[in-house]
Each structure stands twice: as C-alpha cells, then as structure tokens.
Design a protein around this motif. Structure first.
Motif, PDB file in Angstrom:
ATOM      1  N   GLU A   1      -3.437   3.732  -0.297  1.00  0.00           N
ATOM      2  CA  GLU A   1      -4.117   3.097  -1.423  1.00  0.00           C
ATOM      3  C   GLU A   1      -3.303   1.877  -1.846  1.00  0.00           C
ATOM      4  O   GLU A   1      -2.075   1.867  -1.735  1.00  0.00           O
ATOM      5  N   LYS A   2      -4.005   0.875  -2.332  1.00  0.00           N
ATOM      6  CA  LYS A   2      -3.346  -0.346  -2.764  1.00  0.00           C
ATOM      7  C   LYS A   2      -2.490  -0.053  -3.990  1.00  0.00           C
ATOM      8  O   LYS A   2      -2.917   0.654  -4.887  1.00  0.00           O
ATOM      9  N   LYS A   3      -1.302  -0.592  -3.973  1.00  0.00           N
ATOM     10  CA  LYS A   3      -0.369  -0.355  -5.091  1.00  0.00           C
ATOM     11  C   LYS A   3      -0.728  -1.229  -6.262  1.00  0.00           C
ATOM     12  O   LYS A   3      -1.159  -2.323  -6.173  1.00  0.00           O
TER      13      LYS A   3
ATOM     14  N   TYR B   1       0.842  -1.193   0.000  1.00  0.00           N
ATOM     15  CA  TYR B   1       0.000   0.000   0.000  1.00  0.00           C
ATOM     16  C   TYR B   1       0.875   1.239   0.000  1.00  0.00           C
ATOM     17  O   TYR B   1       1.884   1.300   0.705  1.00  0.00           O
ATOM     18  N   ARG B   2       0.477   2.217  -0.797  1.00  0.00           N
ATOM     19  CA  ARG B   2       1.155   3.509  -0.851  1.00  0.00           C
ATOM     20  C   ARG B   2       0.558   4.410   0.219  1.00  0.00           C
ATOM     21  O   ARG B   2      -0.656   4.495   0.353  1.00  0.00           O
TER      22      ARG B   2
ATOM     23  N   ILE C   1       5.927   2.974   0.705  1.00  0.00           N
ATOM     24  CA  ILE C   1       5.124   1.812   0.326  1.00  0.00           C
ATOM     25  C   ILE C   1       5.334   0.751   1.396  1.00  0.00           C
ATOM     26  O   ILE C   1       6.486   0.398   1.712  1.00  0.00           O
TER      27      ILE C   1
ATOM     28  N   GLU D   1       3.646  10.695  -2.469  1.00  0.00           N
ATOM     29  CA  GLU D   1       3.870   9.392  -1.835  1.00  0.00           C
ATOM     30  C   GLU D   1       5.007   9.484  -0.826  1.00  0.00           C
ATOM     31  O   GLU D   1       6.098   9.948  -1.141  1.00  0.00           O
TER      32      GLU D   1
END
Length: 135
Positions: free
Chosen positions: A133-135, A57-58, A104, A101
């Motif tokens: 948010e999901k990468k 996840y970011r 991660i 960002e």
C-alpha cells in the motif's frame, strides 16, 4: 604593379598576427543576424532538473489461521533480510493485529517482494497473503 590590390589585414589583439578581415558574406552570424562581430558578455545558465523522490510503498503480511508461525518468520528473514528476532516480532505483530509491516520500498521493489512472497507461499502450499500500500 599598378592595378593589383593588396589585401588589407587586421591585427588580432590576442597574438598580433595579421588576419584577413571578416566579411558579412563569410560570417553567416554577422551583422545580418544582429551580431556585429564583437564579442559581448553572455550569461549561460544551467537549469538543474528537479527530480521528485519516488513514492514509497509499505509491504504488509496479512494474518490467516493456516500458515504456521515458523513459516512466516522464515519468509520475513528470507525476503526482507530481517534478523530472527526482528522476524519473530513482525510475525507476532501480524498474529496479534491481523497485519504487519515488513518494510518500505519503492514501487518496483515492493511489487517484486510481494510477488516473491506470494509465489514462495503458494509453492509451499500456504495461504499467506502479502500486499503493498502507498505510504
């Protein structure tokens, strides 16, 4: 000694020591189970469980018009272990693009970072938003 039966013994091939014979009643895994008492060749396989890599996840910072740039740099240094130069670059990216960002991570780590940043911003009365948010 007539009438007295002497027990018969079998020789064990490993050490030539007489051993009493094995009877089906004494060997529950004997012929009744399909095993004739002879050792055979067996293949033992170990299945390696295939582990799936965890989802990443970011963690993102969102721009707002009220949080001071110095505070954002401090947050990035403190919670994401970035150098002052890297934190400044991230802050400028957030300022110019509206989002930036910070790192991660696995789900649990990302969730913890978001919570820490949000709590820290609220404690210092800044509306800084941090999301994942999901990468």
């Amino acid at each position: 000694m007539k009438g007295t039966a002497t027990p018969s013994f079998e020789l064990d091939a490993r050490d030539s020591v007489p051993r009493p014979p094995v009877h089906a009643a004494a060997n529950p895994g004997g012929p009744a189970d399909g095993d004739d008492g002879r050792s055979g060749t067996a293949i033992i396989t170990r299945t390696k469980p295939k582990t799936k890599r965890p989802s990443l996840y970011r963690v993102l910072l969102l721009n707002d018009d009220y949080t001071p740039m110095e505070f954002v740099v401090h947050v990035v240094e403190k919670f994401f272990n970035k150098s002052q130069e890297d934190a400044y670059q991230i802050m400028m990216h957030v300022h110019q693009n509206g989002v930036g960002e910070c790192g991660i991570f696995t789900y649990e780590v990302a969730e913890t970072k978001v919570t820490q940043v949000m709590d820290f911003a609220r404690k210092h009365q800044h509306p800084l938003q941090c999301v994942m948010e999901k990468k």
